[in-house]
Design an enzyme around this catalytic site. Structure first.
Site, mmCIF file in Angstrom:
data_model
loop_
_atom_site.group_PDB
_atom_site.id
_atom_site.type_symbol
_atom_site.label_atom_id
_atom_site.label_comp_id
_atom_site.label_asym_id
_atom_site.label_seq_id
_atom_site.Cartn_x
_atom_site.Cartn_y
_atom_site.Cartn_z
ATOM 1 C CG LEU A 517 -2.031 -0.975 1.298
ATOM 2 C CD1 LEU A 517 -2.749 -0.860 2.620
ATOM 3 C CD2 LEU A 517 -2.998 -0.731 0.158
ATOM 4 N N GLY A 518 2.007 1.147 0.638
ATOM 5 C CA GLY A 518 2.829 2.336 0.711
ATOM 6 C C GLY A 518 4.133 2.041 1.407
ATOM 7 C CD GLU A 519 9.424 1.795 -0.089
ATOM 8 O OE1 GLU A 519 10.458 1.180 0.132
ATOM 9 O OE2 GLU A 519 9.004 2.063 -1.224
ATOM 10 C CG PHE A 522 10.942 5.255 10.377
ATOM 11 C CD1 PHE A 522 12.304 5.347 10.599
ATOM 12 C CD2 PHE A 522 10.169 6.373 10.520
ATOM 13 C CE1 PHE A 522 12.877 6.538 10.974
ATOM 14 C CE2 PHE A 522 10.735 7.572 10.900
ATOM 15 C CZ PHE A 522 12.090 7.667 11.123
ATOM 16 C CD GLU A 524 8.413 -2.200 2.013
ATOM 17 O OE1 GLU A 524 7.827 -3.297 2.005
ATOM 18 O OE2 GLU A 524 9.300 -1.872 1.217
ATOM 19 C CG ASP A 656 -3.236 13.394 6.549
ATOM 20 O OD1 ASP A 656 -3.860 14.211 5.834
ATOM 21 O OD2 ASP A 656 -2.524 12.493 6.088
#
Ligand SMILES: *[C@@H]1O[C@H](CO)[C@@H](O)[C@H](O)[C@H]1NC(C)=O
Ligand SMILES: *[C@@H]1O[C@H](CO)[C@@H](O)[C@H](O)[C@H]1NC(C)=O
Ligand SMILES: *[C@@H]1O[C@H](CO)[C@@H](O)[C@H](O)[C@H]1NC(C)=O
Length: 800
Positions: A517-519, A522, A524, A656
């Site tokens: 999903l993302g990286e 620190f 993933e 956020d």
């Protein structure tokens, strides 16, 4: 990177561009070869000088990959004051493949750029329009018969779109009565024109400049009306076919088309688009097409970005756009693909803050020394006083620069100069003289010079007991992705982390990797299937079905600090328990790498969900178009308010909140999470400030941007923006017409409050009372904003 910020030195000066990448048509001597053409360097005889001064001499740079080139800097040969040769003017040629060369022209068609007037000062030229290229040739224009020498730097950034050419029908001419002729041709197109089609080049659709709402205006470049747009009329074409060719095969997530919508003059965005995909340059298109219908808008005449989800891998994409009105006008088309690695550049903020504190301490010490020395000077050498002062000041200033230099990564050093179009937000911050204690005080609603912390409590009328926490008392949880999920008062952290982790351990082999999903810096975030999760969670029903989960995993080589923060985050997450907040399910902490497993929803996030839907109507029913009803939207809003109410009750600040961070389950239950920042798809929603954080500025309250102040009340502001997103069905980014700089500038207007601030418009779907509520969320003064409790109470009756 927003293109207006794309002004990084590409590496002639600092040597990232190697000697092998530099060549020239000729050189006067080997000590003035092309490898010495580096700005501000003095090696060899101090510059590149061609053998003769003629129009065809060039210096060539191979940038190694496609680059969005925005600026050129030149300098003459100074050679420790023994040189005095420079080029008063030069031209640029460029080539994407090293074979076919094109000459650069400005928007008025001139090819010559003004060069240097002496041997030492560097002169920077903005390229209007910028070019996308790999090879660049600089050709000095000899104005007199003397030798010319040059040193050079190029500025720009990676061309991540990877688009090498597009082919489209040539734009047409409009003759509106009472107006000059509107020429909608693609005037910067650098390919060829064959039988009414543009072939093999790039032009206005990729120059990073979006057109204005009123296409008749000539304000932007003082050229002819319609300059920014490429436009077509429905009488001559049934549809507009554009073919896009990429350097490599890419896995596209979406395409963004910036389109005019001045319906009063017969211009509208396209009504639908259908795209076909070709895996290789040669060969046929795949049979599978992606079709997308837009929601037409004849209330708001603003030009806008239309986002078209693609979700296919290809090398060549062919899209057919259908007319919604007599005219269709585009100013910019960009592609976003999964292969582009948005997080390849770790946020530098973590490294920089200790360094910065170190710098400040050193500077304070230095100033103390200066003061001491000045006093000493005054007593002992009154005559030398001035000299002392000047010398010392000079020293302090240069040390300051030294520190600033240490602190910044040359890769991310940007040049802010010349062009008011490219404003440095940091300067903007400095320019606001009001950003002092009094601003701080007025942000808190009091007239105190020294902020009174009790005054800062947002929503004091509702929650008299909620204490205010000074920044130092706040613990920021740095998620694995380097994002800040929640800011939590230190007190709460203490009480929460003293206990043990209250989540079950899951055997690692039960987590089956499905998708990244993302990286981040620190670790993933992976989408996994968890086998037999209910069993792990101690459910009595023995259900071995697998469940979709998000797994945040810390890199094995993470620092101890990151490790401790990660454990802290786990402890805190494991205490959060609300139906509308994403839940920590289980963890793996007995062995490395550490990971935490949270819920993940099949329906994805709210942004994706809404952007693929239209508002429910008889039309959507009849045509089986995916839809969402007004009452469903309201029901979702209530749930977000409810989840935020819970976080606020714990004094957690989310920082956020946005539709991309709201996940949806099958029954449309919302769970607030924090994955947005780590996903490539949403990278354009964040603004990377040099040496600081990556910030979702379009969702942030003015005081968060200007004063770095995050409170529940700034979450309320973001909630207002989230509501706005929902009622525009996420078809548009907030303030899509403003650049990131303009958004930051607008923040200053919110602060000054002289009626020049821009608010988001009322979405056509949105009931007036709801828009009033949004506007209250965007109140300048914190105490005028509603609380989440208040929002929840106000929204609930609507949803029933
Ligand atoms: C585009 O139109 C303008 C204005 O009519 C004209 O001056 C220019 O030469 C045209 N450019 C091209 C490349 O056709
Ligand atoms: C493209 O990305 C999608 C979603 O991330 C994935 O399902 C698909 O397998 C990818 N396709 C290719 C060819 O990489
Ligand atoms: C072009 O658009 C106008 C306005 O929508 C419409 O009246 C006309 O029929 C269209 N013409 C063609 C050929 O589609």
């Amino acid at each position: 990177i927003p293109r207006c910020l794309c002004r990084y030195a590409l590496g002639l000066e600092d040597g990232r561009i190697r000697d092998e990448a530099l060549s020239a048509s000729s050189q006067w001597h080997f000590t003035t070869g092309p490898q010495y053409a580096r700005l501000n360097r003095e090696e060899g005889d101090g510059a590149w000088c061609p053998q003769v001064a003629s129009d065809s001499q060039y210096l060539q740079v191979d940038l190694g990959r496609l680059t969005f080139l925005t600026m050129v800097g030149t300098q003459g040969r100074y050679a420790h004051s023994s040189g005095n040769e420079f080029a008063r003017a030069y031209r640029l040629n460029y080539s994407r493949d090293g074979v076919l060369w094109k000459s650069w022209k400005n928007r008025q068609g001139n090819t010559v750029l003004e060069g240097n007037t002496n041997a030492y000062a560097s002169v920077l030229n903005d390229l209007h329009p910028p070019v996308i290229t790999r090879f660049v040739r600089v050709l000095p224009v000899p104005r007199q018969a003397t030798t010319v020498c040059m040193r050079l730097e190029l500025y720009g950034c990676n061309w991540t779109d990877g688009l090498v050419s597009y082919s489209a029908p040539e734009g047409q001419i409009m003759t509106p009565p009472g107006f000059p002729v509107v020429s909608l041709n693609d005037s910067t197109y650098d390919g060829s024109r064959q039988r009414g089609r543009l072939v093999g080049g790039l032009g206005q659709l990729t120059d990073g400049v979006t057109g204005q709402d009123d296409f008749l205006s000539t304000r932007q470049y003082q050229v002819w009306p319609g300059y920014d747009y490429v436009g077509w009329k429905n009488q001559s074409l049934a549809q507009v076919d554009i073919e896009f060719t990429f350097e490599k095969t890419r896995n596209f997530t979406h395409m963004k088309v910036h389109s005019n919508n001045m319906f009063s003059r017969g211009v509208k965005i396209f009504s639908s688009v259908s795209c076909a995909f070709k895996p290789r340059l040669q060969g046929p298109y795949g049979a599978e097409r992606v079709a997308f219908r837009t929601v037409l808008d004849d209330r708001n005449p603003s030009a806008r970005y239309v986002t078209v989800p693609l979700g296919r891998a290809a090398r060549v994409v062919h899209c057919s756009f259908t007319f919604a009105d007599m005219w269709m006008m585009f100013s910019e088309i960009s592609f976003h693909s999964g292969m582009a690695n948005a997080s390849s550049s770790p946020a530098p903020e973590d490294r920089s803050s200790p360094v910065l504190i170190g710098c400040l301490v050193s500077i304070i010490l230095l100033l103390l020394v200066v003061i001491f020395l000045i006093l000493w000077c005054q007593c002992v050498c009154k005559v030398l006083e001035k000299v002392c002062l000047i010398l010392l000041c000079g020293r302090v200033v240069s040390l300051w620069f030294y520190f600033v230099g240490v602190n910044s990564d040359p890769h991310y050093e940007r040049v802010f100069l010349l062009d008011p179009q490219y404003q440095n937000p940091a300067h903007l911050r400095n320019k606001l003289p009001e950003l002092s204690q009094s601003a701080e005080a007025s942000a808190c609603g009091g007239g105190y010079a020294e902020p009174d912390v009790t005054q800062c409590t947002p929503h004091q009328s509702f929650q008299a007991s909620a204490p205010h926490y000074a920044e130092t008392d706040i613990v920021r949880l740095q998620g694995v992705t380097g994002s800040n999920m929640y800011a939590v008062p230190a007190l709460t952290v203490d009480s929460l982390t003293r206990k043990d982790i209250s989540a079950a351990e899951i055997p690692r082999h039960r987590l089956l990797f499905r998708e990244k999903l993302g990286e981040g810096q620190f670790g993933e975030v992976h989408l996994c299937e968890a086998e037999g999760l209910l069993e792990v969670l101690g459910s009595s029903r023995s259900d071995s079905r697998s469940v979709l989960v998000a797994v945040k995993q810390l890199r094995p080589d993470a620092t101890n600090q990151a490790r401790n923060d990660f454990l802290k985050e786990i402890k805190i997450m494991s205490r959060l328990n609300d139906p509308n907040i994403i839940r920590l399910l289980c963890v793996c902490v007995t062995s490395d790498p550490l990971c935490m497993v949270t819920e993940y929803m099949e329906n994805g996030d709210l942004n994706m969900f809404l952007s693929q839907r239209e508002i429910e109507s008889t039309l959507t029913h009849a045509n089986n178009i995916p839809s969402v009803s007004l009452s469903e939207l309201l029901h979702m809003s209530v749930q977000i308010a409810s989840g935020m109410k819970y976080l606020a009750s714990l004094n957690f600040v989310h920082r956020d909140l946005a539709t991309r961070n709201c996940l949806l389950d099958r029954r449309l239950t919302i769970k607030i999470s924090d994955f947005g920042m780590s996903r490539n798809l949403y990278s354009s929603d964040y603004y990377r400030i040099q040496g600081r954080a990556v910030l979702p500025i379009r969702w942030m309250a003015w005081e968060s941007i200007l004063l770095g102040k995050f409170t529940t009340a700034s979450d309320v502001w973001a909630f207002g923006v989230t509501l706005w997103e929902m009622f525009t069905l996420c078809k548009e980014q907030p303030y899509s017409l403003l650049s990131d700089e303009q958004v930051i500038e607008n923040t200053g207007e919110h602060f000054r409050n002289q009626g020049r601030q821009i608010f988001l418009y009322a979405p056509p779907l949105c009931p007036p009372s709801l828009f009033e509520l949004m506007m209250r969320c965007w109140s300048r003064n914190i105490q005028d904003r509603p609380t989440f409790e208040g929002l929840y109470q106000a929204l609930r009756p609507h949803a029933q």
